[in-house]
Write an enzyme that holds these catalytic residues in place. Structure first.
Site, PDB file in Angstrom:
ATOM      1  N   HIS A  67      -0.484  67.341 -36.667  1.00 51.50           N
ATOM      2  CA  HIS A  67      -0.584  66.426 -35.512  1.00 51.50           C
ATOM      3  C   HIS A  67       0.071  67.051 -34.278  1.00 51.50           C
ATOM      4  CE1 HIS A  67      -0.459  62.198 -33.789  1.00 51.50           C
ATOM      5  NE2 HIS A  67       0.413  62.827 -33.009  1.00 51.50           N
ATOM      6  N   GLU A  68       1.294  67.559 -34.448  1.00 49.67           N
ATOM      7  CA  GLU A  68       2.015  68.134 -33.313  1.00 49.67           C
ATOM      8  C   GLU A  68       1.430  69.473 -32.882  1.00 49.67           C
ATOM      9  OE1 GLU A  68       4.054  66.401 -31.675  1.00 49.67           O
ATOM     10  OE2 GLU A  68       4.176  64.779 -33.132  1.00 49.67           O
ATOM     11  N   HIS A  71      -1.362  68.883 -30.478  1.00 45.72           N
ATOM     12  CA  HIS A  71      -0.853  68.650 -29.118  1.00 45.72           C
ATOM     13  C   HIS A  71      -0.516  69.975 -28.435  1.00 45.72           C
ATOM     14  CE1 HIS A  71      -0.720  64.345 -29.172  1.00 45.72           C
ATOM     15  NE2 HIS A  71       0.169  64.266 -30.149  1.00 45.72           N
TER      16      HIS A  71
END
Length: 389
Positions: A67-68, A71
């Site tokens: 998820h990170e 980003h």
């Protein structure tokens, strides 16, 4: 959130763990090994439950990392520098340096996180169905199904329109696009974040007080984190608005007192605190007048008193390579993160190699305390107002 254990780099991005990540690993492991797994599929050994629970918790951390990373990768593609990723108790944090250049870029950076978690949830759900079809162990299917559900839940929660969640970034991008005012957009998203945080705190404590369910402390803890993070984000936006366009030359201390590198610490201390040396950090100059580094009173005091008569300032100073430097025309906003990261919290201001000033975080703090002029008279009798940041 500073990392405790560095894990290396993935796609060129520094990744690390904070010690508090052990809390979430422990919580997930205990909840699965003592609760969900034996309740859904009794009859297995304790070793099977605990081994699979640990593996499931590790895969959950990997999904948080994905998820990170999403980003971070999209941020770099949109010209936003990425300092690194740290996984901690309440999930993960991609540390970005600077702001997205446009609302569209902000939307892309924020939106890719929930999309990644949603995609991971869909893939894992498909894997659970496939394993069930192939008559795999029900315990394994249960673990994969739990991972699918938690990733979908992660995507939904992060999509809530409240800062600092990804949905709050999306809300800010929308408000920024509508109003053209980044600061106003951030204030709106932060207000939504605080409202959601207080709602979660109240719901959590109500669950504990009226239902006697201690698990209500978990949403209360997350809500408290949201309140703190949203408040900090709003404050950061106000700082950025106040310092936007301000150059280093406006807030630096000009012509600072310098210290000769050849001076002994005894000679240095003999001048203070009521002599020329009334500050706590000083630029150090070499014999030829060039800047050699920075010395702090703390470093001088760390030397044993009996050694100060023969120890020179150069022996205890921070060499120039370890000191933050800036040019007078540099933006203060770009310099501030470097000051906060550096151990001296100061920058030497050089104009083509010549020392012209020194800047500390305290100087920026004082600049933020300056009153904002509401209006100034023109010569023609009319008044102009300072535009909103």
């Amino acid at each position: 959130m500073d990392e405790t254990l560095p894990l290396g780099r993935i796609a060129g991005i520094r990744v690390g763990l904070h010690w508090s990540v052990l809390v979430i690993v422990a919580l997930v492991t205990v909840a699965l090994a003592n609760g969900r797994f034996p309740d859904a599929h009794p009859g297995h050994s304790a070793v099977a439950y605990w081994s699979l629970a640990v593996l499931t918790a590790v895969v959950f951390l990997i999904s948080l990392l994905a998820h990170e990373l999403a980003h971070a990768v999209v941020a770099r593609r949109n010209a936003v520098q990425v300092e690194g990723i740290t996984l901690w108790m309440l999930g993960g944090a991609a540390r970005l340096r600077g702001e997205a250049p446009s609302p569209a870029a902000e939307m892309r950076i924020a939106g890719v996180g929930p999309l990644t978690s949603l995609l991971a949830g869909a893939v894992l759900a498909g894997a659970a169905v496939g394993l069930h079809t192939l008559h795999a162990s029900g315990l394994v299917v249960e673990a994969v199904a739990w991972l699918a559900a938690i990733n979908v839940l992660l995507a939904v929660f992060n999509a809530l329109p409240a800062a600092p969640l990804d949905g709050g970034r999306l809300l800010r991008a929308y408000l920024w696009h509508r109003t053209g005012d980044r600061l106003r957009a951030t204030s709106g998203a932060s207000a939504a974040g605080r409202a959601l945080g207080w709602f979660m705190v109240l719901i959590g404590f109500a669950d504990v007080l009226f239902a006697g369910d201690l698990s209500g402390l978990w949403p209360a803890l997350i809500g408290w984190f949201l309140i703190a993070a949203a408040t900090a984000e709003a404050r950061q936006a106000q700082i950025q608005g106040a310092l936007d366009g301000v150059q280093v030359s406006r807030v630096m201390t000009r012509d600072p007192v310098t210290v000769q590198g050849t001076a002994t610490l005894s000679d240095f201390l003999a001048e203070g605190p009521f002599g020329a040396y009334r500050h706590s950090a000083f630029p150090v100059v070499a014999a030829d007048g060039s800047v050699a580094g920075l010395v702090t009173v703390r470093r001088v005091n760390a030397e044993a008193p009996q050694a100060r008569t023969h120890t020179t300032v150069s022996d205890v100073m921070y060499p120039l390579g370890e000191v933050v430097t800036a040019a007078p025309e540099d933006p203060v906003l770009d310099l501030l993160p470097r000051l906060q990261e550096n151990s001296t919290h100061r920058a030497l201001v050089l104009d083509h190699g010549r020392l012209v000033g020194i800047l500390a975080v305290a100087d920026i703090t004082r600049a933020l305390a300056w009153p904002t002029p509401a209006a100034h008279p023109r010569h023609d009798g009319t008044r102009w107002h300072r535009p909103a940041a």
